[in-house]
Design an enzyme around this catalytic site. Structure first.
Site, short mmCIF file in Angstrom:
data_model
loop_
_atom_site.label_atom_id
_atom_site.label_comp_id
_atom_site.label_asym_id
_atom_site.label_seq_id
_atom_site.Cartn_x
_atom_site.Cartn_y
_atom_site.Cartn_z
N HIS A 43 0.95 -1.45 0.11
CA HIS A 43 -0.02 0.07 -0.02
C HIS A 43 0.91 1.18 -0.01
CE1 HIS A 43 -2.93 -2.84 2.06
NE2 HIS A 43 -3.46 -2.72 0.96
N GLY A 176 -2.90 -1.24 -7.27
CA GLY A 176 -1.82 -2.30 -7.39
C GLY A 176 -1.93 -3.28 -8.49
N1 LIG Z 1 1.88 -6.48 -2.80
C1 LIG Z 1 1.03 -5.31 -3.21
N2 LIG Z 1 1.88 -4.71 -4.07
C2 LIG Z 1 1.26 -3.56 -4.87
N3 LIG Z 1 0.02 -3.21 -4.58
C3 LIG Z 1 -0.73 -3.88 -3.81
C4 LIG Z 1 -0.15 -5.11 -3.04
N4 LIG Z 1 -1.14 -5.55 -2.13
C5 LIG Z 1 -2.17 -4.60 -2.27
N5 LIG Z 1 -1.91 -4.02 -3.30
C6 LIG Z 1 -2.80 -3.03 -3.56
O1 LIG Z 1 -3.35 -2.11 -2.61
C7 LIG Z 1 -4.73 -1.71 -3.10
C8 LIG Z 1 -5.79 -1.90 -1.73
O2 LIG Z 1 -5.65 -3.23 -1.68
P1 LIG Z 1 -6.20 -4.15 -0.27
O3 LIG Z 1 -6.71 -2.93 0.58
O4 LIG Z 1 -7.31 -5.10 -0.92
O5 LIG Z 1 -5.12 -4.91 0.34
P2 LIG Z 1 -4.61 -6.37 0.17
O6 LIG Z 1 -3.28 -6.41 0.51
O7 LIG Z 1 -4.60 -6.55 -1.68
O8 LIG Z 1 -5.65 -6.99 0.66
P3 LIG Z 1 -6.22 -8.35 0.32
O9 LIG Z 1 -5.68 -9.46 1.32
O10 LIG Z 1 -7.64 -8.06 0.65
O11 LIG Z 1 -5.89 -8.93 -0.94
C9 LIG Z 1 -5.08 -2.52 -4.30
O12 LIG Z 1 -5.00 -1.55 -5.36
C10 LIG Z 1 -4.20 -3.61 -4.20
O13 LIG Z 1 -3.84 -4.10 -5.62
#
Ligand SMILES: Nc1ncnc2c1ncn2[C@@H]1O[C@H](COP(=O)(O)OP(=O)(O)OP(=O)(O)O)[C@@H](O)[C@H]1O
Ligand SMILES: CC(C)(CO)[C@@H](O)C(=O)[O-]
Ligand code: BAL
EC number: 6.3.2.1
Length: 311
Positions: A43, A176
């Site tokens: 994030h 992401g």
């Molecule tokens: N490892 C990562 N690298 C880059 N972007 C990320 C990563 N993990 C999450 N994101 C991005 O952060 C944003 C918010 O995602 P979210 O809050 O759902 O987190 P998440 O880690 O993907 O959670 P989940 O466990 O629900 O998959 C999205 O655009 C997601 O693609």
């Protein structure tokens, strides 16, 4: 690195819109990073991309666990949260101006169904919509990959992201590539519905051992986490094989399924698709992405790798 700075926390949508309009009146570009909280370095890399997207820029991070993207059988109730920790992490970046974290962004209605559920619905079903009944669908792109096993997911995502865009009125939005299909769905929605927003797709951030960072990783046991490394390893092996001339998708997919299964994963899907259209391919002779989803214990993880054998 910028000095730590407390972001302003905004709970109310009218206040959020007014804040954004003030920043635009000051001549700033407004860049938004939508999240569901429980923030990690993935994030924070999106936050950096937002901060680097323009100068001067006002960066807004949204923290909102959107109920309408979870089916009733999914993990809304156990989705991790740590608002105080999130604020600390965002403050430490020194580049976040506001955090938008509303209690609820849906009108739950006053009718019989809303009363029967006590307003505590996990997935706002279409027919329950005496309070909310408008949905955004990206009809073809939402169907395959994650859409096949999460039937309300992209409808919920496209709808909440539209609502966030209408409230915040950003110039830039950062997503992401870990959620590859989600990023493509949003790009397509922005194009088709003429949102005047530049969408940035940001690279996947991984732990040093290769596991893609994800809020849900916190629910993995030590053993499950070790086994889940088979996801990123099998994707890297697939890319190596492809770059060495094995471009047969069936063979590559079978190998990935085998590796994850041998490591105790329950495979949801392994697909090789064109990067923009997400249409499945048989040969890797252009820009493709291998997308996977698999369960390790009670945790469903997704990951992907982009490959272009011509470059
Ligand atoms: N490892 C990562 N690298 C880059 N972007 C990320 C990563 N993990 C999450 N994101 C991005 O952060 C944003 C918010 O995602 P979210 O809050 O759902 O987190 P998440 O880690 O993907 O959670 P989940 O466990 O629900 O998959 C999205 O655009 C997601 O693609
Ligand atoms: C984009 C999003 C914030 C919409 O709820 C969510 O799906 C996520 O965190 O990726
Ligand atoms: N990272 C996308 C949010 C979800 O899986 O519900």
């Amino acid at each position: 690195m910028a000095a730590p700075r407390e972001p302003e926390v905004i709970r109310d949508k009218a206040a959020m819109r007014a804040w954004s309009r003030r920043r635009r009146a000051e001549g700033k570009t407004v860049a938004v990073v939508p999240t569901m909280g429980y923030l990690h370095r993935g994030h924070l890399s999106l936050v950096s991309a937002a901060a680097a997207s323009a100068d001067p820029v006002a960066v807004v991070v949204t923290i909102y666990v959107n109920p309408s993207q979870f089916a009733p059988t999914e993990d809304l109730a156990t989705y991790p949260s740590d608002f105080a920790g999130d604020l600390r992490k965002l403050a430490s970046t020194g580049v976040v101006d506001a955090v938008f974290s509303p209690a609820d962004l849906y009108d739950r209605g006053t009718g019989r169904r809303a009363a029967a559920s006590g307003g505590a619905v996990s997935c706002l079903e279409e027919e329950a919509g005496d309070g909310h009944e408008t949905w955004v669908r990206v009809e073809r792109l939402e169907k395959g990959l994650c859409g096949a096993s999460r039937p309300v997911f992209f409808r919920g995502v496209a709808t909440i992201v539209s609502k966030l865009f209408n409230i915040i009125e950003p110039d830039v939005a950062v997503f992401g590539k870990k959620d590859y299909q989600q990023w493509r769905v949003i790009c397509r929605m922005v194009r088709d519905l003429d949102f005047a927003i530049e969408v940035i797709g940001s690279e996947i951030v991984r732990e040093t051992d290769g596991l893609a960072m994800s809020s849900r990783n916190v629910h993995l046991s030590r053993e499950e986490r070790e086994k889940a490394l088979s996801i990123s390893r099998s994707l890297v092996d697939a890319r190596t094989a492809a770059l060495n001339g094995n471009t047969d998708c069936e063979q590559i997919k079978n190998k990935i399924v085998q590796t994850m299964t041998e490591n105790g994963g329950q495979v949801d899907y392994v697909e090789i698709v064109e990067q923009e259209s997400l249409v499945p391919v048989e040969k890797m002779d252009g820009p493709v992405v291998i997308c996977v989803a698999a369960w390790f214990g009670k945790v469903r993880l997704i990951d992907n790798i982009e490959i272009d054998t011509r470059s």
